[in-house]
Design a protein around this motif. Structure first.
Motif, short mmCIF file in Angstrom:
data_model
loop_
_atom_site.label_atom_id
_atom_site.label_comp_id
_atom_site.label_asym_id
_atom_site.label_seq_id
_atom_site.Cartn_x
_atom_site.Cartn_y
_atom_site.Cartn_z
N GLU A 145 3.78 6.73 -3.43
CA GLU A 145 3.90 6.06 -4.87
C GLU A 145 2.66 5.63 -5.89
O GLU A 145 2.53 5.73 -6.94
CB GLU A 145 5.39 5.59 -5.18
CG GLU A 145 6.59 6.25 -4.57
CD GLU A 145 7.72 6.16 -4.69
OE1 GLU A 145 8.91 6.68 -4.27
OE2 GLU A 145 8.09 5.06 -6.06
N ALA B 89 10.17 -8.86 0.45
CA ALA B 89 11.18 -9.01 2.24
C ALA B 89 12.46 -7.71 1.95
O ALA B 89 12.19 -7.16 2.98
CB ALA B 89 12.40 -10.18 1.90
N HIS C 199 1.06 -2.63 -2.46
CA HIS C 199 1.51 -2.24 -1.49
C HIS C 199 0.69 -1.89 -0.45
O HIS C 199 1.63 -1.58 1.37
CB HIS C 199 2.31 -0.74 -2.15
CG HIS C 199 3.93 -1.43 -2.92
ND1 HIS C 199 3.52 -2.08 -4.18
CD2 HIS C 199 4.81 -1.01 -2.96
CE1 HIS C 199 4.53 -1.32 -4.56
NE2 HIS C 199 5.40 -1.52 -3.99
#
Ligand SMILES: N=c1c2ncn([C@@H]3O[C@H](COP(=O)(O)OP(=O)(O)OP(=O)(O)O)[C@@H](O)[C@H]3O)c2ncn1[C@@H]1O[C@H](COP(=O)(O)O)[C@@H](O)[C@H]1O
Length: 126
Positions: A47, A31, A74
């Motif tokens: 990254e 979130a 991610h």
């Protein structure tokens, strides 16, 4: 539970989507990251990809497993931010099944050299 399987990715997407809709940014990493906006979500994806590159180059198999999980997480946050569902990507992978990546690229190059597809354009379905 049997062997871990790819369905974990679908469950993870559902969890991250739920965090987007009603997650508390003080306790949910997803979130908080989504609230920081697309640029930050994309930066973290980059990254994590680089961290996986570093472990792969170093031959750190165990560390690469961990970074792979970070990268997949991610990537899923990036999908949620972009409104992409897992089945959108699974359908694209199924479409590609059985098509050699070398043959696919050669076909694209033939199309572009025949002027059918302008250089830089892709024939990949949207
Ligand atoms: N798979 C993951 C997962 N992998 C990595 N991470 C978090 O991603 C963060 C990566 O750390 P970084 O330092 O790179 O990122 P950062 O904390 O933003 O630091 P900065 O770069 O901003 O300084 C860490 O906090 C990890 O815990 C994850 N956080 C959550 N999940 C899954 O998502 C579910 C929901 O998590 P919450 O959204 O936190 O409820 C969890 O149950 C897990 O299944």
């Amino acid at each position: 539970m049997g062997l871990p399987e790819a369905a974990v990715l679908d469950r993870l997407w559902d969890t991250v989507e739920e965090r987007r809709l009603s997650g508390d940014t003080t306790i949910s990493h997803s979130a908080r990251l989504l609230a920081r906006g697309t640029a930050k979500v994309a930066q973290k994806l980059g990254e994590e990809a680089v961290e996986a590159v570093i472990e792969a180059m170093a031959g750190n198999r165990r560390a690469l497993i961990g970074e792979s999980a970070d990268l997949l997480y991610h990537l899923i946050v990036t999908w949620v931010d972009a409104g992409i569902r897992p089945e959108d990507v699974w359908a694209e992978l199924v479409r590609r099944e059985g098509i050699s990546g070398i043959a696919e690229k050669a076909a694209r190059q033939n199309l572009s050299s025949a002027g059918v597809v302008k250089a830089g354009e892709t024939t990949k379905l949207p």
